[in-house]
Design an enzyme around this catalytic site. Structure first.
Site, mmCIF file in Angstrom:
data_model
loop_
_atom_site.group_PDB
_atom_site.id
_atom_site.type_symbol
_atom_site.label_atom_id
_atom_site.label_comp_id
_atom_site.label_asym_id
_atom_site.label_seq_id
_atom_site.Cartn_x
_atom_site.Cartn_y
_atom_site.Cartn_z
ATOM 1 N N HIS A 84 20.544 93.636 23.536
ATOM 2 C CA HIS A 84 20.977 93.993 24.878
ATOM 3 C C HIS A 84 20.923 95.524 25.016
ATOM 4 O O HIS A 84 21.268 96.255 24.075
ATOM 5 C CB HIS A 84 22.425 93.542 25.122
ATOM 6 C CG HIS A 84 22.616 92.051 25.092
ATOM 7 N ND1 HIS A 84 21.581 91.152 25.194
ATOM 8 C CD2 HIS A 84 23.753 91.309 24.992
ATOM 9 C CE1 HIS A 84 22.062 89.924 25.164
ATOM 10 N NE2 HIS A 84 23.377 89.982 25.032
ATOM 11 N N CYS B 228 28.749 89.459 23.432
ATOM 12 C CA CYS B 228 27.726 90.310 22.809
ATOM 13 C C CYS B 228 27.458 91.619 23.570
ATOM 14 O O CYS B 228 27.022 92.609 22.972
ATOM 15 C CB CYS B 228 26.438 89.520 22.640
ATOM 16 S SG CYS B 228 26.038 88.479 24.039
HETATM 17 P P1 NAP Z 1 22.883 77.299 21.309
HETATM 18 O O1 NAP Z 1 21.643 77.921 20.802
HETATM 19 O O2 NAP Z 1 22.807 76.398 22.487
HETATM 20 O O3 NAP Z 1 23.577 76.477 20.089
HETATM 21 C C1 NAP Z 1 24.663 75.605 20.266
HETATM 22 C C2 NAP Z 1 25.068 74.975 18.921
HETATM 23 O O4 NAP Z 1 26.212 74.129 19.125
HETATM 24 C C3 NAP Z 1 23.993 74.107 18.290
HETATM 25 O O5 NAP Z 1 24.046 74.252 16.888
HETATM 26 C C4 NAP Z 1 24.426 72.690 18.667
HETATM 27 O O6 NAP Z 1 24.045 71.707 17.728
HETATM 28 C C5 NAP Z 1 25.945 72.839 18.578
HETATM 29 N N1 NAP Z 1 26.637 71.806 19.341
HETATM 30 C C6 NAP Z 1 26.472 71.479 20.649
HETATM 31 N N2 NAP Z 1 27.301 70.461 20.993
HETATM 32 C C7 NAP Z 1 27.995 70.143 19.866
HETATM 33 C C8 NAP Z 1 28.973 69.155 19.553
HETATM 34 N N3 NAP Z 1 29.426 68.294 20.487
HETATM 35 N N4 NAP Z 1 29.471 69.119 18.286
HETATM 36 C C9 NAP Z 1 29.035 69.968 17.346
HETATM 37 N N5 NAP Z 1 28.080 70.902 17.567
HETATM 38 C C10 NAP Z 1 27.582 70.988 18.812
HETATM 39 O O7 NAP Z 1 23.966 78.393 21.692
HETATM 40 P P2 NAP Z 1 24.173 79.896 21.079
HETATM 41 O O8 NAP Z 1 23.417 80.880 21.876
HETATM 42 O O9 NAP Z 1 23.988 79.840 19.603
HETATM 43 O O10 NAP Z 1 25.716 80.159 21.455
HETATM 44 C C11 NAP Z 1 26.781 79.534 20.759
HETATM 45 C C12 NAP Z 1 28.097 80.171 21.207
HETATM 46 O O11 NAP Z 1 28.086 81.550 20.851
HETATM 47 C C13 NAP Z 1 28.338 80.103 22.723
HETATM 48 O O12 NAP Z 1 29.705 79.895 22.961
HETATM 49 C C14 NAP Z 1 27.891 81.470 23.193
HETATM 50 O O13 NAP Z 1 28.519 81.863 24.381
HETATM 51 C C15 NAP Z 1 28.316 82.342 22.017
HETATM 52 N N6 NAP Z 1 27.575 83.602 21.855
HETATM 53 C C16 NAP Z 1 26.220 83.621 21.900
HETATM 54 C C17 NAP Z 1 25.565 84.834 21.727
HETATM 55 C C18 NAP Z 1 24.053 84.951 21.779
HETATM 56 O O14 NAP Z 1 23.561 86.098 21.766
HETATM 57 N N7 NAP Z 1 23.294 83.841 21.832
HETATM 58 C C19 NAP Z 1 26.282 85.990 21.476
HETATM 59 C C20 NAP Z 1 27.666 85.932 21.398
HETATM 60 C C21 NAP Z 1 28.296 84.725 21.587
HETATM 61 P P3 NAP Z 1 22.707 70.812 17.865
HETATM 62 O O15 NAP Z 1 21.538 71.736 17.743
HETATM 63 O O16 NAP Z 1 22.843 69.904 16.700
HETATM 64 O O17 NAP Z 1 22.748 70.122 19.187
#
Ligand code: NAP
Length: 371
Positions: free
Chosen positions: A263, A170
């Site tokens: 950001h 991001c």
């Molecule tokens: P997050 O809020 O922690 O969400 C993680 C998601 O993954 C939740 O829906 C969770 O489901 C699911 N999950 C976890 N373990 C799983 C499993 N074993 N099987 C299936 N689903 C599973 O994280 P996030 O911030 O959205 O980030 C997600 C990804 O995007 C990461 O790789 C991060 O680096 C990337 N990213 C994030 C951003 C940002 O600004 N946040 C920007 C760019 C990229 P449950 O809720 O059901 O547990």
């Protein structure tokens, strides 16, 4: 949706798919997943047919499982969708899957879905730097999608037609949106960037409040490496099926600040040739690229918004620019060490994540990769 023989063809401005395309979201309950669910409401090309989560959520209705953190309500279409397991099969009745899974487990899960024939648009770090995976920003390297032929062949995915496309970190994505028009116009040699990254960039619940209120956190694990490497692939070339990195150098410092969304980055650049302040400003403000030419539904009319006020950009005021799909640049001025410096702000869960993936899927649809 039109099947009129006179309708624009793939690659032509104004192209639209002739039927709705079914899509799923894996990681739908998370910070990025919620943005997918929000942005896909009423999408003109894509219809959500499957949502997936972890064991914690599987079998629950979306509205019950998602700890909804966005200001508008859970979209009506998604409320009663039952969350399914992250395994390919009949529960995933869709062609495209947007993934926002934790980096610890995203890689193999995405490969399993792609091998089963799904078109994966990933937000995770795992495959971004693979030699046969496009790290795509439609304004910058739309031609990198051609590597998918190599990917499908390398990985034995040709018959079922699955593939993996990634979008950048991001912080990287907003940086490259500001750098690309400068590279095109003047060449680019050196970039120094210091980020002030928002809390939602760490997912939910993210950083403990006692670590961030009244504080700046000076380290984000793995982030600086991504911001230094990813731009070189994105802004480089693709020659005979191989990526050739661009030859400028990036030095990054990444920090976390007590901002909810968006950001901010303080950037200094050394250009490839002399340019006046007016020329640099015009290159940023006038920039249009392939998504704008194609008229993709999620494309901002202007990818870079240039502001002249001395006190802009600010995350609170500028993160929603062009539907939160633009990067806002301001405080453009001479740099006594390099050539020019500026500050940019951009939304991290929309243009930095879910919106970026959706724009990638629109681009590949418009290029004819999704039939
Ligand atoms: P997050 O809020 O922690 O969400 C993680 C998601 O993954 C939740 O829906 C969770 O489901 C699911 N999950 C976890 N373990 C799983 C499993 N074993 N099987 C299936 N689903 C599973 O994280 P996030 O911030 O959205 O980030 C997600 C990804 O995007 C990461 O790789 C991060 O680096 C990337 N990213 C994030 C951003 C940002 O600004 N946040 C920007 C760019 C990229 P449950 O809720 O059901 O547990």
């Amino acid at each position: 949706m039109s099947s009129n023989p006179l309708s624009p063809l793939p690659g032509q401005a104004g192209f639209k798919p002739s039927r709705p395309i079914k899509v799923g979201v894996l990681g739908a309950t998370g910070a990025v997943g919620q943005r997918f669910v929000q942005l896909l409401e009423g999408h003109p090309w894509f219809t959500v047919t499957a949502l997936g989560g972890s064991e914690r959520s599987v079998g629950k209705k979306y509205a019950q499982a998602a700890n909804w953190r966005l200001s508008a309500n859970v979209p009506a279409y998604a409320r009663d969708i039952t969350l399914v397991e992250g395994k390919p099969g009949p529960d995933w009745d869709c062609e495209i899957i947007f993934t926002s899974l934790p980096g610890e487990m995203a890689g193999p899960v995405e490969e399993e879905f792609a091998a089963a024939g799904y078109k994966i648009f990933s937000n995770s770090k795992n495959h971004r730097m693979d030699a046969d995976v496009p790290l795509l920003v439609p304004e910058i390297n739309p031609e990198h999608s051609a590597v998918l032929e190599v990917q499908k062949k390398n990985r034995g995915w040709t018959e079922k037609g699955g593939f993996i496309v990634t979008n950048p970190n991001c912080t990287t994505i907003h940086l490259v949106l500001a750098l690309k028009p400068l590279q095109d116009a003047f060449g680019l040699k050196k970039v120094m960037v210091t980020s002030l990254q928002s809390l939602s960039g760490a997912g939910y619940p993210g950083v403990p409040s006692l670590d961030i209120v009244d504080n700046v956190f000076p380290y984000i694990g793995g982030e600086e490496e991504k911001v230094e490497i990813e731009p070189l692939k994105i802004m480089g070339g693709l020659e005979a099926g191989r990526f050739v990195d661009s030859d400028f150098v990036v030095s990054a410092t990444c920090t976390r600040v007590a901002v909810r969304e968006a950001h901010t980055e303080s950037v200094s650049v050394q250009l490839g040739r002399e340019a006046s302040l007016e020329e640099v400003a015009a290159a940023l403000a006038d920039w249009e690229a392939e998504p704008q030419r194609l008229g993709l539904p999620t494309a901002p009319a202007r990818p870079v918004l240039l502001r002249a006020e001395l006190d802009r950009p600010q995350p609170f005021l500028d993160r929603e620019g062009e539907g939160a799909m633009a990067t806002t640049v301001g405080r453009l001025r001479r740099c006594p060490i390099l050539d020019y410096k500026f500050i940019l702000t951009g939304h991290n869960t929309i243009r930095g994540a879910a919106g970026a993936s959706i724009l990638n899927a629109e681009l590949l649809t418009a290029q004819g990769w999704i039939k």
